[in-house]
Design a protein around this motif. Structure first.
Motif, PDB file in Angstrom:
ATOM      1  N   PRO A  16      -0.450   6.585   8.204  1.00 18.56           N
ATOM      2  CA  PRO A  16      -0.922   6.727   6.915  1.00 18.56           C
ATOM      3  C   PRO A  16      -1.195   8.110   6.525  1.00 18.56           C
ATOM      4  O   PRO A  16      -1.596   9.130   7.386  1.00 18.56           O
ATOM      5  CB  PRO A  16      -2.610   6.328   6.984  1.00 18.56           C
ATOM      6  N   LYS A  17      -1.235   8.507   5.203  1.00 24.55           N
ATOM      7  CA  LYS A  17      -1.814   9.940   4.634  1.00 24.55           C
ATOM      8  C   LYS A  17      -3.256  10.151   4.812  1.00 24.55           C
ATOM      9  O   LYS A  17      -3.848   9.147   4.956  1.00 24.55           O
ATOM     10  CB  LYS A  17      -1.360  10.201   3.249  1.00 24.55           C
ATOM     11  N   TYR A  18      -3.702  11.483   4.461  1.00 24.97           N
ATOM     12  CA  TYR A  18      -4.937  11.527   4.358  1.00 24.97           C
ATOM     13  C   TYR A  18      -5.638  11.025   3.172  1.00 24.97           C
ATOM     14  O   TYR A  18      -6.701  10.239   3.362  1.00 24.97           O
ATOM     15  CB  TYR A  18      -5.246  13.086   4.602  1.00 24.97           C
ATOM     16  N   ASP A  19      -5.035  11.255   2.182  1.00 27.12           N
ATOM     17  CA  ASP A  19      -5.471  10.616   0.764  1.00 27.12           C
ATOM     18  C   ASP A  19      -4.167  10.503  -0.132  1.00 27.12           C
ATOM     19  O   ASP A  19      -3.029  11.017   0.340  1.00 27.12           O
ATOM     20  CB  ASP A  19      -6.452  11.438   0.197  1.00 27.12           C
ATOM     21  N   SER A  20      -4.286  10.171  -1.169  1.00 29.48           N
ATOM     22  CA  SER A  20      -3.288   9.784  -2.025  1.00 29.48           C
ATOM     23  C   SER A  20      -2.665  11.103  -2.667  1.00 29.48           C
ATOM     24  O   SER A  20      -1.647  11.067  -3.228  1.00 29.48           O
ATOM     25  CB  SER A  20      -3.643   8.767  -3.231  1.00 29.48           C
ATOM     26  N   LEU A  72       0.881  -1.106   0.009  1.00 31.77           N
ATOM     27  CA  LEU A  72       0.116   0.134   0.085  1.00 31.77           C
ATOM     28  C   LEU A  72       0.850   1.376  -0.150  1.00 31.77           C
ATOM     29  O   LEU A  72       0.633   2.338  -0.695  1.00 31.77           O
ATOM     30  CB  LEU A  72      -1.073  -0.045   1.360  1.00 31.77           C
ATOM     31  N   VAL A  73       2.030   1.356   0.711  1.00 30.77           N
ATOM     32  CA  VAL A  73       3.023   2.501   0.648  1.00 30.77           C
ATOM     33  C   VAL A  73       3.557   2.691  -0.537  1.00 30.77           C
ATOM     34  O   VAL A  73       3.415   3.649  -1.198  1.00 30.77           O
ATOM     35  CB  VAL A  73       3.813   2.129   1.843  1.00 30.77           C
ATOM     36  N   ASN A  74       3.824   1.477  -1.161  1.00 28.04           N
ATOM     37  CA  ASN A  74       4.720   1.585  -2.451  1.00 28.04           C
ATOM     38  C   ASN A  74       3.918   2.036  -3.225  1.00 28.04           C
ATOM     39  O   ASN A  74       4.326   2.515  -4.563  1.00 28.04           O
ATOM     40  CB  ASN A  74       5.396   0.150  -2.820  1.00 28.04           C
ATOM     41  N   ASP A  75       2.617   1.662  -3.491  1.00 27.22           N
ATOM     42  CA  ASP A  75       1.382   2.081  -4.482  1.00 27.22           C
ATOM     43  C   ASP A  75       0.990   3.222  -4.159  1.00 27.22           C
ATOM     44  O   ASP A  75      -0.274   3.798  -5.120  1.00 27.22           O
ATOM     45  CB  ASP A  75       0.408   0.890  -4.732  1.00 27.22           C
ATOM     46  N   ASN A  76       1.278   3.953  -2.967  1.00 28.26           N
ATOM     47  CA  ASN A  76       0.673   5.299  -2.821  1.00 28.26           C
ATOM     48  C   ASN A  76      -0.908   5.289  -2.224  1.00 28.26           C
ATOM     49  O   ASN A  76      -1.636   6.162  -2.549  1.00 28.26           O
ATOM     50  CB  ASN A  76       0.975   6.459  -3.825  1.00 28.26           C
ATOM     51  N   LYS A  77      -1.109   3.985  -1.703  1.00 27.04           N
ATOM     52  CA  LYS A  77      -2.374   3.518  -1.198  1.00 27.04           C
ATOM     53  C   LYS A  77      -2.754   3.607   0.135  1.00 27.04           C
ATOM     54  O   LYS A  77      -3.753   3.187   0.734  1.00 27.04           O
ATOM     55  CB  LYS A  77      -3.081   2.573  -2.167  1.00 27.04           C
TER      56      LYS A  77
END
Length: 507
Positions: A376-380, A234-239
Motif C-alpha cells: 500500500p501507499k502512505y496515502d492517496s 482499492l488500487v484502481n480507485d487509488n484508495k
C-alpha cells in the motif's frame, strides 16, 4: 589503461588494511540481520549524481542490440560465475543464466533459446559455474590477476564489498555496455550509483529482480467471508493506502481453537515476519538517507519518516492480528518461520502476506484463490507505489581482471537485449500471469509492480548501524523513536564520508 587501473586499485586496497577490517565488520553485521533490516531509500529521494546513465534511453536502442559489432569468437567459452545454493535457503541461486537443454519448461526453454541465439550470433559457448563464497573467490582471482570469468553474479552486499575493495569495474567504462538502454534497470542504476560509478546492475538479463520483488498477496476466501473491500478495487480507485491495509488487517483476529491465546493456527490479518518493517517503510516512501549530487544526507529522523515508522510499528505491535512469526518456536515441521507462515497462508490462516514470486511455487497447492496487489501507499497523495526488492537478489558485475572487456561488453549487452525480447516475456507473461496468478486482475497488478521496484543502498552498506534498529525493536515487541537513531547518525555520516572517499579515488 585497464591493467594500470586494476593495479592501482589492488595496490591501494592492500595498503588499506584498516578499511578491509571495516568492510568485513560491515558485511558480518549485514549478513547477521539480513533479510530482517529496515533501511530502504525511496526512488523519489534517490536523484544521485549525474553519471552517464541519467539520460533517457539511448537513441541507438534496437530490439536486438544490432549496433554491436559482428564478432566471431571461434567457439570460445563465455564463462559466468553465479551464486550457489547453500546460502539463504537456496532461494537466490543463479538459475536464470544457463540452461543445459530444452526441457519443455517455459522459462528454462526461454533461457536456453536466448543463449543459443547469442552463441550462434557470436560463435561462443556460454557456461556457468557457481560459488557460495563470491567475495573470497573474486578476491583470490584479482590478487592473482587471474580471472577466468567474463561476468559475475553476486549478492548486492557481496558486490558492494568487492567494489569498495577496488575489485570491480565501473560498468559505465566498459565498451558496448550501454546502461541507458531499456534492458538495464534504471532503478538499480540510480540506487547503486557511487560517485558517478556503477559497479553492479540488473535488468532483463536476470529474472531474479522480478522474482525478489515484494508484493501483497491476499486471500480471496477471507475477503468474501468477512465482506471486506476488494484490494483490486482499492488500487484502481487509488484508495489502497496503509490506513486501509491496517483497518482490514485488524478486522481479522480469530482464536480458532478457543484457548484464549493467539498463536500459530489461529486466524490473523497478516504474517508479521521480520522483513515486514522494511517492506512497509519502503512502500510508504520512507528513506533513511537522501542522495543528491554525490552527497548523502541522513533523513531517517525527519518528521515525515518518523511518522511513517510510528504508523508501521503501531500496527506491528498489535499481535492479535499480525503476529511476529520470528518468535514462534514450533514451526510445524517446516524449516523456517517463513516457509511455515506461507504454509499457513495457503491454509487460509492469514488475510495478507507480503511475499515475492520467488516462493510462489510453495502456494501452488493452495485450494483458495489469492490475489496480488502492490504494497500500500502512505496515502492517496503518494504519486506511485514502491515495491522493495530483496537485498539478496543477485546482480551482474565485472572484475577488474576480466579477461576481455570488449568481449564481455558485447556478449552481455547482446544477452540483455535478447532477454528483453524472450526471457522477460516468458517470465512475466507466462510464468507469473498464467502459471501462478489466478485471475486477470493479478496480471494487471504485476505490470504496476514491475515499474515500482526499489533497491536499498543503505541496507547493503549498513552505514552507521542504522539499518537494523527497526528489526531489533520489532523483535523486542517495542516501538521505535528518534532517540533510537540519535547515537547512529554521527557514525553513519562518518561511514558515508569514508566510503565515498574510497569510491572517488577509484578509477
Amino acid at each position: 589503461m585497464v591493467e594500470w587501473a586494476k593495479c592501482v586499485r589492488v595496490s591501494m586496497m592492500k595498503l588499506k588494511n584498516k578499511f578491509n577490517i571495516t568492510v568485513s565488520s560491515i558485511l558480518s553485521t549485514t549478513l547477521l540481520f539480513l533479510p530482517l533490516v529496515s533501511s530502504c531509500q525511496s526512488q523519489q529521494d534517490n536523484s544521485v549524481d549525474s553519471g552517464n546513465t541519467e539520460s533517457t534511453e539511448s537513441p541507438v536502442a534496437t530490439e536486438n542490440a544490432s549496433n554491436l559489432p559482428e564478432k566471431n569468437y571461434n567457439g570460445e567459452e563465455f564463462n559466468f560465475l553465479g551464486t550457489g545454493g547453500s546460502k539463504h535457503s537456496g532461494y537466490y541461486e543463479t538459475k536464470d543464466i544457463y540452461a543445459e537443454s530444452s526441457s519443455g519448461d517455459i522459462l528454462n526453454d526461454a533461457i536456453y533459446d536466448r543463449n543459443r541465439a547469442i552463441e550462434e550470433r557470436f560463435n561462443v559457448k556460454i557456461k556457468l559455474a557457481k560459488s557460495d563464497e563470491i567475495i573470497q573467490d573474486v578476491t583470490k582471482m584479482v590478487n592473482a590477476n587471474d580471472c577466468p570469468y567474463d561476468g559475475i553474479f553476486g549478492f548486492q552486499f557481496d558486490l558492494y564489498t568487492l567494489a569498495a575493495q577496488g575489485y570491480l569495474t565501473d560498468l559505465n567504462t566498459v565498451e558496448y555496455i550501454d546502461l541507458k538502454q531499456a534492458w538495464w534497470d534504471k532503478n538499480s542504476l540510480s540506487s547503486f550509483r557511487l560517485q558517478g560509478k556503477n559497479y553492479f546492475v540488473t535488468g532483463d538479463i536476470s529474472t531474479l529482480d522480478d522474482a525478489c520483488t515484494r508484493l501483497t498477496l491476499f486471500n480471496k476466501k477471507i475477503i468474501r467471508d468477512y465482506d471486506l473491500e476488494s484490494p483490486y478495487e482499492l488500487v484502481n480507485d487509488n484508495k489502497w493506502t496503509f490506513d486501509k491495509f491496517a483497518e482490514m488487517t485488524r478486522q481479522i483476529s480469530v482464536d480458532v481453537n478457543g484457548d484464549s491465546k493467539m498463536e500459530a493456527g489461529d486466524l490473523f490479518g497478516c504474517i508479521g515476519e521480520g522483513g515486514l518493517p522494511n517492506i512497509l517503510f519502503t512502500a510508504l516512501g520512507g528513506n533513511y538517507i537522501k542522495a543528491e549530487n554525490n552527497t548523502y544526507t541522513v533523513t531517517i529522523t525527519s518528521e515525515a519518516n518518523m511518522e511513517k515508522v510510528a504508523k508501521i510499528f503501531d500496527l506491528l505491535m498489535d499481535t492479535s492480528c499480525i503476529p511476529n512469526t520470528n518468535t514462534w518456536k514450533d514451526l510445524g515441521g517446516y524449516k523456517s518461520t517463513y516457509t511455515y507462515g506461507r504454509a499457513l497462508f495457503a491454509e487460509d490462516k492469514f488475510l495478507f502476506h507480503f511475499g515475492c514470486p520467488l516462493v510462489f511455487d510453495e502456494l501452488r497447492n493452495m485450494d483458495s484463490d489469492f490475489g496480488i496487489v502492490p504494497p500500500p501507499k502512505y496515502d492517496s497523495e503518494q504519486e506511485r507505489y514502491y515495491c522493495y526488492v530483496d537485498v539478496q537478489a543477485p546482480m551482474l558485475a565485472l572484475t577488474v581482471c576480466t579477461p576481455d572487456f570488449e568481449k564481455s561488453g558485447i556478449i552481455l549487452e547482446a544477452m540483455a537485449a535478447e532477454s528483453k525480447k524472450t526471457v522477460t516475456p516468458a517470465y512475466n507473461e507466462i510464468v507469473l500471469k498464467r502459471k501462478h496468478s489466478r485471475d486477470s486482475e493479478s496480471a494487471a497488478m504485476l505490470d504496476i509492480i514491475a515499474e515500482s521496484r526499489e533497491y536499498c543502498l543503505i541496507e547493503v552498506t549498513d552505514w552507521g548501524g542504522i539499518a537494523p534498529i527497526s528489526k531489533i525493536k520489532y523483535n523486542r515487541l517495542s516501538n521505535v523513536s528518534i532517540s533510537d537513531y540519535a547515537g547512529n547518525i554521527e557514525k553513519t555520516e562518518a561511514d558515508i564520508k569514508h566510503d565515498m572517499k574510497i569510491f572517488e579515488s577509484l578509477k
